[in-house]
Design an enzyme around this catalytic site. Structure first.
Site, mmCIF file in Angstrom:
data_model
loop_
_atom_site.group_PDB
_atom_site.id
_atom_site.type_symbol
_atom_site.label_atom_id
_atom_site.label_comp_id
_atom_site.label_asym_id
_atom_site.label_seq_id
_atom_site.Cartn_x
_atom_site.Cartn_y
_atom_site.Cartn_z
ATOM 1 N N LYS A 114 0.732 -1.170 -0.052
ATOM 2 C CA LYS A 114 -0.009 0.221 -0.026
ATOM 3 C C LYS A 114 0.871 1.369 0.045
ATOM 4 O O LYS A 114 0.515 2.345 -0.762
ATOM 5 C CB LYS A 114 -0.947 0.097 1.182
ATOM 6 C CG LYS A 114 -2.046 -0.982 0.870
ATOM 7 C CD LYS A 114 -3.196 -0.993 1.905
ATOM 8 C CE LYS A 114 -4.314 -1.922 1.566
ATOM 9 N NZ LYS A 114 -5.392 -2.059 2.665
ATOM 10 N N LYS A 195 -2.886 -10.070 -7.947
ATOM 11 C CA LYS A 195 -4.187 -10.365 -7.599
ATOM 12 C C LYS A 195 -5.099 -9.344 -7.873
ATOM 13 O O LYS A 195 -4.894 -8.217 -8.096
ATOM 14 C CB LYS A 195 -4.228 -10.668 -6.015
ATOM 15 C CG LYS A 195 -4.162 -9.356 -5.227
ATOM 16 C CD LYS A 195 -4.615 -9.856 -3.777
ATOM 17 C CE LYS A 195 -5.059 -8.299 -3.080
ATOM 18 N NZ LYS A 195 -5.938 -8.341 -1.890
ATOM 19 N N LYS A 198 -8.920 -3.745 -6.298
ATOM 20 C CA LYS A 198 -9.564 -2.444 -6.425
ATOM 21 C C LYS A 198 -8.791 -1.436 -6.959
ATOM 22 O O LYS A 198 -8.913 -0.468 -7.640
ATOM 23 C CB LYS A 198 -10.294 -1.785 -5.075
ATOM 24 C CG LYS A 198 -11.618 -2.329 -4.883
ATOM 25 C CD LYS A 198 -12.084 -2.180 -3.654
ATOM 26 C CE LYS A 198 -11.989 -3.149 -2.697
ATOM 27 N NZ LYS A 198 -12.489 -3.080 -1.138
#
Ligand code: ADP
Ligand code: TRP
Length: 327
Positions: A114, A195, A198
């Site tokens: 992130k 993967k 979003k």
């Protein structure tokens, strides 16, 4: 008493097929097995760690509630609630932080991912995210936690912290166990090395995509060279991902699908898969609850959740020698 099972999903935009196969579908099967006392919540405090619009947040929270119901989570069987309405988990997060070495958090894969994806918004919430998740689980005395495999590292930390706290202050927490979905990792349609997430919307099949969008996205999904329909993660990662999706949604083993499409091309396989996906996601189009109904369900869930967390916080504070709230 049945063992407690808990899981949550962040309200951070539209849910996709990875969330469905890795989480939602599994939640519903576990609920319907009748073996657990189930809590499913909307992790709104977690979702503050990535950039958001306050105007959208309420809608995003209700959208997750809506998806829970559309998937088949039944408020008569499971407790559905919003994390921030029972803020005791943030209190426990603090307590857990005092027994966690900083290195445990900095090394987390999700934190690194992130931070890399959005270098302008690296914040302490992203670092302490797994502590809030551990608190969510431990506060409810949950024995089981259904998640996709990206959350296993966080769950391992929750187990370590439960053990550590119990050793230091006396038996208080249950060590939670993960329940992995059969398809614990759905890969992106346009890049089978990553993967479905979003953060990479171009490779996502969203649960509320129209039939036309689904058809189009599956048609253009990356497949590999050759024309054989054969599961081979190493040499045919794109096709293997599509086969797993097909198998999981149609509840037919991959081997049976390989036989069905023996000698046939990718085109026919993809057309059939698109139909299976459209069919499986129908409920996400049909059900549309009014916000007032969703809010009533969340409020009733909150009352049940609150009872549990107030009692547990009392126990935790007494173990730590802290005063109880009086009055
Ligand atoms: P995202 O990665 O898209 O932001 P979340 O972190 O909100 O999704 O994940 C919610 C739930 O869905 C978690 O239990 C997670 O493990 C599961 N999940 C997310 N992406 C996938 C995927 N591609 N395959 C399987 N499960 C997934
Ligand atoms: N961290 C989870 C995710 O990103 C969401 C979550 C928060 C969760 N608290 C939890 C999942 C507790 C299971 C149990 O998907």
């Amino acid at each position: 008493m049945k063992p407690i099972l808990i899981s949550g999903i962040q309200p951070t935009g539209r849910l996709h097929l990875g969330n469905y196969l890795g989480a939602l579908k599994n939640f519903v099967e576990l609920q319907n097995s009748g073996k657990y006392q189930c809590y499913f919540f909307i992790a709104d405090y977690h979702s503050l760690t990535i950039d958001f619009s306050p105007k959208q947040k309420e809608k995003e929270i209700l959208a997750v509630a809506q998806s829970y119901l559309a998937a088949g989570i039944d408020p008569k069987k499971s407790v559905i609630f919003v994390q921030s309405q029972a803020p005791e988990s943030t209190e426990l997060t603090w307590i857990l932080s005092t027994i966690t070495p900083p290195g445990e958090l900095n090394r987390m894969t999700q934190f690194k991912d992130k931070a890399q994806n959005d270098p302008n918004n690296i914040n302490m919430g992203l670092v302490t995210y797994p502590l809030l998740m551990a608190a969510d689980i431990l506060l409810y005395d949950a024995k089981f936690v259904p998640v996709g495999d990206d959350q296993l590292q966080h769950l391992e930390l929750a187990r370590t912290l439960a053990r550590k706290f119990n050793n230091k202050f006396g038996k208080t927490f249950i060590e939670p166990q993960a329940i992995l979905a059969k398809t614990a990792r759905v890969m992106s349609l346009d890049n089978p090395q990553k993967k479905m997430s979003k953060t990479l919307p171009s490779g996502c099949l969203f649960l509320d995509d129209s039939e036309k969008e689904i058809m189009q996205k599956i048609k253009s999904a990356v497949t590999d060279s050759g024309s054989e329909i054969k599961y081979d993660e190493k040499n045919k990662p794109g096709l293997s991902n599509l086969l797993s999706i097909y198998s999981e949604l149609s509840e037919r083993p991959v081997m049976e699908l390989e036989k069905k499409y023996y000698g046939k091309g990718y085109g026919e396989f993809k057309t059939d898969l698109a139909k299976v996906v459209v069919n499986s996601l129908k409920s996400f189009h049909i059900l549309n609850h009014q916000p007032s109904i969703l809010n009533a369900i969340l409020n009733s869930g909150f009352k049940k959740a609150k009872k549990q967390v107030v009692a547990k916080m009392k126990e935790i504070k007494s173990k730590l020698g802290l005063p109880q709230v009086s009055g």
